[in-house]
Design a protein around this motif. Structure first.
Motif, PDB file in Angstrom:
ATOM      1  N   ASN A   1      -7.490  41.130 -11.604  1.00 40.20           N
ATOM      2  CA  ASN A   1      -9.153  41.260 -12.179  1.00 40.20           C
ATOM      3  C   ASN A   1      -9.791  40.431 -12.017  1.00 40.20           C
ATOM      4  O   ASN A   1     -11.045  39.678 -12.500  1.00 40.20           O
ATOM      5  N   HIS A   2      -9.102  39.694 -13.507  1.00 40.43           N
ATOM      6  CA  HIS A   2      -9.357  38.168 -13.952  1.00 40.43           C
ATOM      7  C   HIS A   2      -8.498  36.980 -14.569  1.00 40.43           C
ATOM      8  O   HIS A   2      -7.329  37.648 -14.186  1.00 40.43           O
TER       9      HIS A   2
ATOM     10  N   LYS B   1       0.909  46.575 -22.687  1.00 40.70           N
ATOM     11  CA  LYS B   1       1.310  47.469 -21.358  1.00 40.70           C
ATOM     12  C   LYS B   1       0.098  48.101 -20.976  1.00 40.70           C
ATOM     13  O   LYS B   1       0.107  48.132 -20.602  1.00 40.70           O
ATOM     14  N   LYS B   2      -1.601  47.428 -22.177  1.00 43.47           N
ATOM     15  CA  LYS B   2      -2.830  48.042 -21.367  1.00 43.47           C
ATOM     16  C   LYS B   2      -3.233  47.913 -20.202  1.00 43.47           C
ATOM     17  O   LYS B   2      -4.341  47.608 -19.201  1.00 43.47           O
ATOM     18  N   ALA B   3      -2.410  46.244 -19.732  1.00 46.07           N
ATOM     19  CA  ALA B   3      -3.021  45.222 -18.748  1.00 46.07           C
ATOM     20  C   ALA B   3      -2.290  44.536 -18.102  1.00 46.07           C
ATOM     21  O   ALA B   3      -0.885  44.292 -19.252  1.00 46.07           O
ATOM     22  N   ASP B   4      -2.044  44.014 -17.366  1.00 46.04           N
ATOM     23  CA  ASP B   4      -0.789  43.414 -16.335  1.00 46.04           C
ATOM     24  C   ASP B   4      -1.063  42.120 -16.510  1.00 46.04           C
ATOM     25  O   ASP B   4      -2.295  41.468 -15.739  1.00 46.04           O
TER      26      ASP B   4
ATOM     27  N   MET C   1      -5.283  52.567 -12.482  1.00 51.12           N
ATOM     28  CA  MET C   1      -4.111  51.774 -12.172  1.00 51.12           C
ATOM     29  C   MET C   1      -5.374  50.639 -13.968  1.00 51.12           C
ATOM     30  O   MET C   1      -6.324  49.776 -13.873  1.00 51.12           O
ATOM     31  N   LYS C   2      -3.713  50.054 -14.284  1.00 53.79           N
ATOM     32  CA  LYS C   2      -4.377  48.784 -15.319  1.00 53.79           C
ATOM     33  C   LYS C   2      -4.670  47.468 -14.454  1.00 53.79           C
ATOM     34  O   LYS C   2      -4.734  47.664 -14.125  1.00 53.79           O
ATOM     35  N   PRO C   3      -5.507  47.101 -15.702  1.00 58.21           N
ATOM     36  CA  PRO C   3      -6.520  46.092 -15.327  1.00 58.21           C
ATOM     37  C   PRO C   3      -5.353  44.384 -15.415  1.00 58.21           C
ATOM     38  O   PRO C   3      -4.467  44.707 -16.138  1.00 58.21           O
TER      39      PRO C   3
END
Lengths: 59, 116
Positions: free
Chosen positions: B111-112, B33-36, B1-3
């Motif tokens: 996540n952040h 596209k490595k994080a949403d 799942m992507k961060p």
């Protein structure tokens, strides 16, 4: 149980307080607060909290 | 799942460079596209949705990077009932008003979360 960590960098932040209060109403959320605005802020404990949290919210 | 990363923007784009910088960062991080990446605007920051960015600090960031954020497949989230929404005219961006309770849930899902 979702582990949520709030890191406070400004004193008396009303938006952060509102979000923390709302999240604490959710039974599947464990909400912790690291207040860096006080002299006794524990940065070592904060580091441990960061590694064990699912969501880190910096204010 | 992507961060996942939620940017909460509360600064006034007319007097602060922080909203423009946040939008630039969001576009730069999300485009890989490595994080949403999601964006939420509150208070005077909702003016960033305005049709015209002429009065904003670092106005180029709005015209250059906001369209990239629009391609992330989710709306820009904004404070429900923000008074300044009446001033934005025909916004080129798709946005969705959310309540403070919905913001709390949105933040918890990411996540952040960082504030600008």
């Amino acid at each position: 149980m979702r582990q949520i960590l709030h890191i406070l960098t400004q004193p008396n932040d009303p938006l952060a307080a509102k979000i923390i209060a709302a999240q604490r109403q959710e039974p599947d959320h464990q909400v912790r607060v690291a207040d860096l605005t006080v002299p006794e802020a524990d940065y070592h404990a904060l580091l441990q909290e960061i590694f064990s949290s699912d969501s880190i919210e910096v204010w | 799942m992507k961060p996942s990363w939620l940017l909460i923007i509360t600064s006034d784009p007319r007097t602060s460079a922080r909203p423009a910088e946040a939008i630039r960062i969001a576009a730069g991080v999300g485009t890989w596209k490595k994080a949403d990446v999601s964006v939420y605007l509150r208070g005077p920051a909702v003016l960033a949705l305005s049709e015209f960015a002429d009065e904003f600090i670092d106005e180029d960031n709005y015209t250059r990077y906001f369209p990239i954020i629009g391609e992330f497949g989710r709306p820009i989230y904004v404070e429900q009932g923000a008074p300044r929404l009446a001033e934005i005219g025909e916004s080129p961006m798709r946005y969705q008003e959310i309540s403070d309770v919905e913001l709390a849930a949105l933040a918890a899902r990411h996540n952040h979360v960082a504030r600008f």
